[in-house]
Design a protein around this motif. Structure first.
Motif, PDB file in Angstrom:
ATOM      1  N   VAL A  69       0.847  -1.183   0.000  1.00  0.00           N
ATOM      2  CA  VAL A  69       0.000   0.000   0.000  1.00  0.00           C
ATOM      3  C   VAL A  69       0.891   1.245   0.000  1.00  0.00           C
ATOM      4  CG1 VAL A  69      -1.789   1.253   1.284  1.00  0.00           C
ATOM      5  CG2 VAL A  69      -1.774  -1.252   1.287  1.00  0.00           C
ATOM      6  N   THR A  70       0.450   2.279  -0.721  1.00  0.00           N
ATOM      7  CA  THR A  70       1.193   3.547  -0.716  1.00  0.00           C
ATOM      8  C   THR A  70       0.419   4.611   0.051  1.00  0.00           C
ATOM      9  OG1 THR A  70       0.219   4.308  -2.788  1.00  0.00           O
ATOM     10  CG2 THR A  70       2.289   3.096  -2.942  1.00  0.00           C
ATOM     11  N   THR A  71       1.149   5.587   0.522  1.00  0.00           N
ATOM     12  CA  THR A  71       0.568   6.729   1.221  1.00  0.00           C
ATOM     13  C   THR A  71       1.425   7.953   0.922  1.00  0.00           C
ATOM     14  OG1 THR A  71      -0.271   7.530   3.346  1.00  0.00           O
ATOM     15  CG2 THR A  71       1.824   6.384   3.386  1.00  0.00           C
ATOM     16  N   LYS A  72       0.906   9.118   1.198  1.00  0.00           N
ATOM     17  CA  LYS A  72       1.646  10.371   1.003  1.00  0.00           C
ATOM     18  C   LYS A  72       2.074  10.919   2.365  1.00  0.00           C
ATOM     19  CE  LYS A  72       0.770  11.014  -3.476  1.00  0.00           C
ATOM     20  NZ  LYS A  72       1.758  10.995  -4.499  1.00  0.00           N
ATOM     21  N   ALA A  73       3.273  11.480   2.384  1.00  0.00           N
ATOM     22  CA  ALA A  73       3.765  12.200   3.560  1.00  0.00           C
ATOM     23  C   ALA A  73       4.144  13.594   3.087  1.00  0.00           C
ATOM     24  CB  ALA A  73       4.966  11.497   4.168  1.00  0.00           C
ATOM     25  N   ARG A  74       3.824  14.605   3.858  1.00  0.00           N
ATOM     26  CA  ARG A  74       4.114  15.985   3.480  1.00  0.00           C
ATOM     27  C   ARG A  74       5.045  16.627   4.500  1.00  0.00           C
ATOM     28  NH1 ARG A  74       1.015  17.514  -0.648  1.00  0.00           N
ATOM     29  NH2 ARG A  74      -0.761  16.203  -1.143  1.00  0.00           N
ATOM     30  N   GLY A  75       5.979  17.411   3.973  1.00  0.00           N
ATOM     31  CA  GLY A  75       6.881  18.158   4.832  1.00  0.00           C
ATOM     32  C   GLY A  75       6.286  19.502   5.194  1.00  0.00           C
ATOM     33  N   PRO A  76       7.009  20.297   5.956  1.00  0.00           N
ATOM     34  CA  PRO A  76       6.520  21.628   6.316  1.00  0.00           C
ATOM     35  C   PRO A  76       6.634  22.599   5.144  1.00  0.00           C
ATOM     36  CG  PRO A  76       8.730  21.311   7.152  1.00  0.00           C
ATOM     37  CD  PRO A  76       8.311  19.988   6.566  1.00  0.00           C
ATOM     38  N   TRP A  77       5.809  23.627   5.146  1.00  0.00           N
ATOM     39  CA  TRP A  77       5.945  24.716   4.186  1.00  0.00           C
ATOM     40  C   TRP A  77       7.154  25.546   4.617  1.00  0.00           C
ATOM     41  CZ3 TRP A  77       3.450  24.930  -0.266  1.00  0.00           C
ATOM     42  CH2 TRP A  77       2.225  24.277  -0.394  1.00  0.00           C
ATOM     43  N   VAL A  78       8.080  25.792   3.685  1.00  0.00           N
ATOM     44  CA  VAL A  78       9.264  26.592   3.980  1.00  0.00           C
ATOM     45  C   VAL A  78       9.408  27.672   2.916  1.00  0.00           C
ATOM     46  CG1 VAL A  78      10.466  24.718   5.175  1.00  0.00           C
ATOM     47  CG2 VAL A  78      10.843  25.059   2.723  1.00  0.00           C
ATOM     48  N   TYR A  79      10.107  28.755   3.264  1.00  0.00           N
ATOM     49  CA  TYR A  79      10.349  29.840   2.328  1.00  0.00           C
ATOM     50  C   TYR A  79      11.241  29.375   1.184  1.00  0.00           C
ATOM     51  CZ  TYR A  79       8.662  33.017   5.943  1.00  0.00           C
ATOM     52  OH  TYR A  79       7.901  33.641   6.883  1.00  0.00           O
ATOM     53  N   VAL A  80      11.079  30.031   0.034  1.00  0.00           N
ATOM     54  CA  VAL A  80      11.966  29.792  -1.100  1.00  0.00           C
ATOM     55  C   VAL A  80      13.406  29.980  -0.627  1.00  0.00           C
ATOM     56  CG1 VAL A  80      12.709  30.755  -3.314  1.00  0.00           C
ATOM     57  CG2 VAL A  80      10.286  30.386  -2.873  1.00  0.00           C
ATOM     58  N   GLY A  81      14.271  29.065  -1.017  1.00  0.00           N
ATOM     59  CA  GLY A  81      15.669  29.110  -0.592  1.00  0.00           C
ATOM     60  C   GLY A  81      15.978  28.125   0.519  1.00  0.00           C
ATOM     61  N   SER A  82      14.949  27.529   1.121  1.00  0.00           N
ATOM     62  CA  SER A  82      15.129  26.550   2.194  1.00  0.00           C
ATOM     63  C   SER A  82      14.672  25.176   1.719  1.00  0.00           C
ATOM     64  CB  SER A  82      14.308  26.944   3.424  1.00  0.00           C
ATOM     65  OG  SER A  82      14.725  28.186   3.923  1.00  0.00           O
ATOM     66  N   TYR A  83      15.114  24.144   2.417  1.00  0.00           N
ATOM     67  CA  TYR A  83      14.704  22.778   2.112  1.00  0.00           C
ATOM     68  C   TYR A  83      13.513  22.372   2.966  1.00  0.00           C
ATOM     69  CZ  TYR A  83      18.904  21.752  -0.586  1.00  0.00           C
ATOM     70  OH  TYR A  83      19.880  21.736  -1.542  1.00  0.00           O
ATOM     71  N   ALA A  86      10.045  15.624   3.719  1.00  0.00           N
ATOM     72  CA  ALA A  86       8.880  14.817   4.083  1.00  0.00           C
ATOM     73  C   ALA A  86       9.378  13.418   4.421  1.00  0.00           C
ATOM     74  CB  ALA A  86       7.888  14.770   2.931  1.00  0.00           C
ATOM     75  N   HIS A  87       9.165  12.988   5.641  1.00  0.00           N
ATOM     76  CA  HIS A  87       9.645  11.681   6.112  1.00  0.00           C
ATOM     77  C   HIS A  87       8.527  10.643   6.055  1.00  0.00           C
ATOM     78  CE1 HIS A  87      13.557  13.091   7.617  1.00  0.00           C
ATOM     79  NE2 HIS A  87      12.908  14.240   7.730  1.00  0.00           N
ATOM     80  N   CYS A  88       8.856   9.496   5.508  1.00  0.00           N
ATOM     81  CA  CYS A  88       7.876   8.412   5.455  1.00  0.00           C
ATOM     82  C   CYS A  88       7.598   7.903   6.872  1.00  0.00           C
ATOM     83  CB  CYS A  88       8.400   7.267   4.588  1.00  0.00           C
ATOM     84  SG  CYS A  88       8.480   7.704   2.837  1.00  0.00           S
TER      85      CYS A  88
END
Length: 105
Positions: A69-83, A86-88
């Motif tokens: 089964v697959t799922t989505k993980a989302r990272g935090p919103w960050v400003y342009v220029g930053s990384y 998203a951790h599984c």
């Protein structure tokens, strides 16, 4: 004739009043890349995303699997220029896809 002159003045004033806001608008985020990250010590995969141009935010999106089964993980919103990363989750530890989402200020 007076009505035509008044209409011309009002139209010109509207254009002038809009110009400063348009001139200061930041372009949407661009120059964006994403990829998979592999754990050096941990057991969970992750994805990363970064944009380098424009104004706004970027968010990493990982597609994770447990083999069935697959799922989505989302990272935090960050400003342009930053990384953003998203951790599984522990239930779907392997990243099989990477992507990103952008939004303006």
């Amino acid at each position: 004739m007076k009505i035509m002159t008044l209409a011309t003045i009002v139209a010109a004033a509207a254009v002038v009043s809009l110009t400063p806001g348009v001139a200061n608008a930041e372009p949407i985020p661009s120059g964006c890349t994403s990829g998979n990250g592999y754990p050096s010590a941990g057991k969970y995969y992750y994805t990363w995303a970064k944009c380098t141009v424009g104004g706004g935010y970027v968010q990493a999106v990982a597609t994770c699997t447990n083999g069935r089964v697959t799922t989505k993980a989302r990272g935090p919103w960050v400003y342009v220029g930053s990384y953003s990363t998203a951790h599984c989750p522990d239930t779907h530890q392997r990243a099989i896809g990477h992507a990103y989402t952008i939004k303006k200020y």
